[in-house]
Design a protein around this motif. Structure first.
Motif, mmCIF file in Angstrom:
data_model
loop_
_atom_site.group_PDB
_atom_site.id
_atom_site.type_symbol
_atom_site.label_atom_id
_atom_site.label_comp_id
_atom_site.label_asym_id
_atom_site.label_seq_id
_atom_site.Cartn_x
_atom_site.Cartn_y
_atom_site.Cartn_z
ATOM 1 N N LEU A 34 -0.993 12.121 -7.995
ATOM 2 C CA LEU A 34 -2.189 11.588 -7.344
ATOM 3 C C LEU A 34 -1.956 11.472 -5.842
ATOM 4 C CD1 LEU A 34 -3.403 8.680 -9.663
ATOM 5 C CD2 LEU A 34 -4.436 10.928 -9.377
ATOM 6 N N ASN A 35 -2.973 11.763 -5.079
ATOM 7 C CA ASN A 35 -2.892 11.635 -3.624
ATOM 8 C C ASN A 35 -3.720 10.441 -3.188
ATOM 9 O OD1 ASN A 35 -2.479 12.076 -0.893
ATOM 10 N ND2 ASN A 35 -4.136 13.575 -0.737
ATOM 11 N N LEU A 36 -3.105 9.280 -3.121
ATOM 12 C CA LEU A 36 -3.766 8.065 -2.676
ATOM 13 C C LEU A 36 -3.364 7.756 -1.240
ATOM 14 C CD1 LEU A 36 -3.445 5.708 -5.798
ATOM 15 C CD2 LEU A 36 -5.280 7.309 -5.212
ATOM 16 N N GLY A 40 -10.494 -10.182 -4.111
ATOM 17 C CA GLY A 40 -11.094 -10.122 -5.436
ATOM 18 C C GLY A 40 -11.611 -8.776 -5.871
ATOM 19 N N THR A 41 -11.533 -7.758 -5.019
ATOM 20 C CA THR A 41 -11.961 -6.416 -5.415
ATOM 21 C C THR A 41 -11.057 -5.889 -6.526
ATOM 22 O OG1 THR A 41 -12.816 -5.938 -3.222
ATOM 23 C CG2 THR A 41 -12.291 -4.052 -4.610
ATOM 24 N N GLN A 42 -11.668 -5.244 -7.519
ATOM 25 C CA GLN A 42 -10.915 -4.701 -8.653
ATOM 26 C C GLN A 42 -10.723 -3.192 -8.480
ATOM 27 O OE1 GLN A 42 -9.675 -6.489 -11.365
ATOM 28 N NE2 GLN A 42 -10.304 -8.306 -10.205
ATOM 29 N N PRO A 43 -9.488 -2.725 -8.307
ATOM 30 C CA PRO A 43 -9.269 -1.278 -8.218
ATOM 31 C C PRO A 43 -9.421 -0.618 -9.579
ATOM 32 C CG PRO A 43 -7.169 -2.408 -8.219
ATOM 33 C CD PRO A 43 -8.232 -3.481 -8.189
ATOM 34 N N VAL A 44 -9.722 0.659 -9.569
ATOM 35 C CA VAL A 44 -9.910 1.396 -10.824
ATOM 36 C C VAL A 44 -8.552 1.829 -11.369
ATOM 37 C CG1 VAL A 44 -12.182 2.208 -10.136
ATOM 38 C CG2 VAL A 44 -10.167 3.596 -9.596
ATOM 39 N N PRO A 45 -8.465 2.030 -12.690
ATOM 40 C CA PRO A 45 -7.221 2.569 -13.262
ATOM 41 C C PRO A 45 -6.911 3.937 -12.666
ATOM 42 C CG PRO A 45 -8.661 1.713 -14.985
ATOM 43 C CD PRO A 45 -9.458 1.729 -13.724
ATOM 44 N N PRO A 46 -5.630 4.294 -12.476
ATOM 45 C CA PRO A 46 -4.448 3.550 -12.917
ATOM 46 C C PRO A 46 -3.866 2.634 -11.853
ATOM 47 C CG PRO A 46 -3.763 5.692 -12.142
ATOM 48 C CD PRO A 46 -5.265 5.632 -11.943
ATOM 49 N N VAL A 47 -4.657 2.252 -10.836
ATOM 50 C CA VAL A 47 -4.111 1.477 -9.721
ATOM 51 C C VAL A 47 -3.495 0.152 -10.168
ATOM 52 C CG1 VAL A 47 -4.633 0.398 -7.503
ATOM 53 C CG2 VAL A 47 -5.592 2.646 -8.067
ATOM 54 N N PRO A 48 -4.134 -0.641 -11.071
ATOM 55 C CA PRO A 48 -3.458 -1.875 -11.495
ATOM 56 C C PRO A 48 -2.063 -1.633 -12.057
ATOM 57 C CG PRO A 48 -5.750 -1.926 -12.161
ATOM 58 C CD PRO A 48 -5.492 -0.524 -11.656
ATOM 59 N N ALA A 63 0.829 -1.208 0.000
ATOM 60 C CA ALA A 63 0.000 0.000 0.000
ATOM 61 C C ALA A 63 0.862 1.255 0.000
ATOM 62 C CB ALA A 63 -0.927 -0.005 1.213
ATOM 63 N N ARG A 64 1.920 1.255 0.831
ATOM 64 C CA ARG A 64 2.804 2.433 0.879
ATOM 65 C C ARG A 64 3.506 2.652 -0.459
ATOM 66 N NH1 ARG A 64 3.897 0.423 6.141
ATOM 67 N NH2 ARG A 64 5.744 -0.691 5.348
ATOM 68 N N SER A 65 3.926 1.581 -1.097
ATOM 69 C CA SER A 65 4.612 1.715 -2.380
ATOM 70 C C SER A 65 3.680 2.264 -3.452
ATOM 71 C CB SER A 65 5.170 0.359 -2.812
ATOM 72 O OG SER A 65 5.854 0.466 -4.041
ATOM 73 N N VAL A 66 2.438 1.784 -3.471
ATOM 74 C CA VAL A 66 1.459 2.281 -4.446
ATOM 75 C C VAL A 66 1.174 3.756 -4.203
ATOM 76 C CG1 VAL A 66 -0.955 2.101 -5.203
ATOM 77 C CG2 VAL A 66 0.427 0.027 -4.891
ATOM 78 N N ASN A 67 1.049 4.159 -2.953
ATOM 79 C CA ASN A 67 0.820 5.576 -2.639
ATOM 80 C C ASN A 67 1.983 6.434 -3.119
ATOM 81 O OD1 ASN A 67 -1.574 4.880 -1.388
ATOM 82 N ND2 ASN A 67 -0.715 4.894 0.675
ATOM 83 N N ARG A 70 -3.348 -1.274 4.551
ATOM 84 C CA ARG A 70 -3.403 -2.733 4.436
ATOM 85 C C ARG A 70 -4.815 -3.245 4.143
ATOM 86 N NH1 ARG A 70 -5.680 -5.208 8.438
ATOM 87 N NH2 ARG A 70 -4.780 -7.202 7.755
ATOM 88 N N THR A 71 -5.823 -2.504 4.584
ATOM 89 C CA THR A 71 -7.193 -2.984 4.342
ATOM 90 C C THR A 71 -7.530 -2.951 2.855
ATOM 91 O OG1 THR A 71 -8.121 -0.776 4.723
ATOM 92 C CG2 THR A 71 -7.952 -2.239 6.623
ATOM 93 N N ALA A 72 -7.025 -1.959 2.126
ATOM 94 C CA ALA A 72 -7.265 -1.907 0.679
ATOM 95 C C ALA A 72 -6.645 -3.115 -0.005
ATOM 96 C CB ALA A 72 -6.701 -0.613 0.102
#
Length: 457
Positions: A36-38, A51-59, A24-28, A42-44
Motif C-alpha cells: 500500500l502507498n499511504l 475522533g476520526t475513524q480511519p478505514v481498514p486496514p489502518v487501525p 504517521a511515518r511508521s504507519v506509512n 501529522r495532520t492525519a
C-alpha cells in the motif's frame, strides 16, 4: 453526534514517546510492507486523536506500529478505534490462529477467504505482525517430537495426487511468480485436500498427507509473500507449521520455520529472522543432513550475516555447502522439498557475502547461481539478475549493471511478482543519477514503456 476524542491513542503516543509525525511515518512504512502507498502526516494523526475513524486496514497498521515500538502485542481495538465493523484481515486472523481448533478447520477457513472476493481484499491487507513469529517459534517445538516421520505409506491414490500438486504449484511459482495461482491453490486445499485430511484413518498415510498438505500451505504462503501480502502469508506459514506438527515430521516443521525466517529477514526483522533460523535447526544444530540440512543452514548463514556475525555466518555457509555435497542430498525421487538446488544455495551464498560486505564474492556466487538455473525458473533468474545489477551499480559498473537489468526485465515479462516489482522500483532509484548514460536511459525508457502499456490493457 459529536466525535469523541481518542484518549487511548493519545496515551499510546505518550507511552511510545512518539510525535504525531513519527506515528504517521511508521504507519506509512507498515503499509509499504503489504504493497500500500499511504502518505499520512501529522495532520492525519491529529484527526485520529480528535475522533476520526480511519478505514481498514489502518487501525491494524496503527496497532502493529505501536506493538513494534512498545515490544508487546496490541490488538487494533486498543488504539481507541472502532473496529466492531471491521471485516477481513483482523477477524480472519483471530479465528485462523486459534490453537484449540483443528488445523483442518483453520486451513479450510483461511483458504476460503482467498476465494471469497468480498473478504479476499481485506485479508490480503493484513499487516505482518512481528510478535507472531516469536509466538510460533516458542510454542511449536513443545508439541513436536524431534524425530523425523517415517517415510512409509503408499504413493497410490490420493496421496500420489497430493504429491503431484506439490510439484505442480512449486513449478508454477518458479515460472510465473506468486501473484498467479494463489486462488487456485487455495481452492484446491479447501475443496480437495481438507476432506482427505478429515477422512484419513491409516496412520502412516495420514501423517504423509499432513506432510504434503503442509508443503502446499507453505507454497501458498510463499505465493502470498511474493505478492506482498505479508500478513496473510504469515497466517499461511503458521498454518503450515501446525500441519507439520500434526504430522510429527521434524523436517517438515523446520522447513516451514525456515521460510518464516526468510520472510522476517525480507521485511528487515533481522534478529527475529536469526532466532527463527536457529530454532529451525534445533538446539544441537544437528539431526538434519543432506538437502534439508543445506536448506536450513543456508538461511541460518544469511541471518547471521545480516546480524553481523561474520565468523558464524561463514561457518554455517560452509556446513551448508558440505551438506549439499553429501550423498544424502541426492535422491532419484528428488522433488521441490526433497532436494536443494545448487543454484538456490549459490544465491544464499551471495546474500551472505553481500551482508558481510564482500561484493566481489557475492557477484561470483550470483554468476554461479545464474549458470545453474533451469530456463523455466523465470523468478529465480530475474531476481538473481536484479541482485547482480544492484551490486554492480554500487561498485560503479553502470553499463554492466544495465545489461543484467535488461535480462531481469526479459524474465519479468512473464512474471506476476511483488518481489520483482519491488526490484523494479529499486532499479529506478539506483539508475536515476545515471539517467544520461545511454545504457541506463534505455533501461529506464523500457520500464516506462512497459508501465504505460500495462495501464492500457
Amino acid at each position: 453526534m459529536p466525535r469523541r476524542r481518542n484518549e487511548k491513542l493519545r496515551a499510546l503516543l505518550a507511552e511510545a514517546r512518539w510525535t504525531q509525525s513519527s506515528l504517521a511515518r511508521s504507519v506509512n512504512a507498515l503499509a509499504a510492507e503489504i504493497g500500500l502507498n499511504l502518505t499520512y502526516d501529522r495532520t492525519a494523526v491529529a484527526h485520529w486523536l480528535s475522533g476520526t475513524q480511519p478505514v481498514p486496514p489502518v487501525p491494524a497498521l496503527v496497532a502493529e506500529a505501536f506493538a513494534r515500538r512498545l515490544g508487546r502485542p496490541l490488538p487494533p481495538g486498543a488504539t481507541g478505534f472502532d473496529v466492531s465493523r471491521a471485516s477481513g484481515a483482523d477477524g480472519v486472523a483471530g479465528r485462523a490462529t486459534e490453537r484449540n481448533r483443528r488445523v483442518e478447520s483453520v486451513l479450510a477457513e483461511l483458504c476460503g477467504e482467498e476465494n471469497d472476493p468480498a473478504r479476499r481484499a481485506f485479508a490480503r491487507l493484513r499487516p505482518y505482525r512481528e510478535a507472531d513469529l516469536a509466538d510460533v517459534r516458542r510454542a511449536a517445538p513443545r508439541s513436536l517430537p524431534l524425530e523425523t516421520a517415517a517415510r512409509r505409506g503408499t504413493d497410490e491414490g490420493d496421496l500420489a495426487v497430493v504429491r503431484l500438486a506439490v510439484r505442480f504449484y512449486a513449478a508454477s511459482f518458479d515460472a510465473h511468480g506468486g501473484r498467479r495461482g494463489r486462488s487456485s491453490l487455495a481452492a484446491h486445499l479447501a475443496d480437495d485436500i481438507v476432506p482427505l485430511l478429515r477422512e484419513a484413518r491409516e496412520e502412516t498415510v495420514r501423517r504423509s498427507l499432513f506432510v504434503e498438505t503442509s508443503r502446499l500451505s507453505f507454497l501458498l504462503a510463499r505465493m502470498q509473500q511474493d505478492a506482498s501480502a505479508h500478513g496473510l502469508a504469515q497466517l499461511h506459514f503458521t498454518t503450515a507449521l501446525r500441519l507439520a506438527a500434526e504430522s510429527r515430521d521434524r523436517t517438515a516443521w523446520a522447513v516451514v520455520l525456515r521460510g518464516m525466517s526468510s520472510q522476517a529477514l525480507t521485511l528487515g526483522h533481522r534478529r527475529a529472522a536469526l532466532h527463527a533460523a536457529e530454532a529451525a535447526l534445533g538446539d544441537g544444530r544437528g539431526g538434519l543432513d543432506g538437502a534439508a540440512g543445506a536448506f536450513l543452514l543456508s538461511q541460518l548463514a544469511v541471518a547471521q550475516a545480516a546480524c553481523g556475525a561474520r565468523r558464524a555466518a561463514l561457518d554455517s555457509l560452509g556446513r551448508a555447502e558440505r551438506a549439499s555435497a553429501s550423498p544424502a542430498s541426492h535422491s532419484d525421487a528428488a522433488g521441490p522439498f526433497t532436494a536443494y538446488s545448487p543454484a538456490a544455495l549459490a544465491y544464499q551464498s551471495a546474500e551472505v557475502f553481500r551482508y558481510l560486505g564482500g561484493l566481489p564474492a557475492a557477484r561470483k556466487s550470483l554468476d554461479r547461481s545464474l549458470a545453474r538455473r533451469p530456463a523455466e525458473d523465470h523468478r529465480g533468474i530475474a531476481l538473481s539478475h536484479a541482485r547482480r545489477a544492484e551490486i554492480l551499480v554500487g561498485s560503479g559498473h553502470v553499463e554492466e549493471a544495465c545489461a543484467s537489468w535488461q535480462l531481469f526485465l526479459d524474465h519479468c515479462a512473464v512474471l506476476r511478482s511483488g518481489t520483482a516489482d519491488n526490484a523494479v522500483s529499486r532499479m529506478q532509484q539506483l539508475l536515476a543519477p545515471f539517467s544520461r548514460v545511454p545504457a541506463a536511459a534505455a533501461v529506464l525508457d523500457r520500464v516506462r514503456t512497459s508501465e504505460a502499456l500495462r495501464r492500457t490493457l
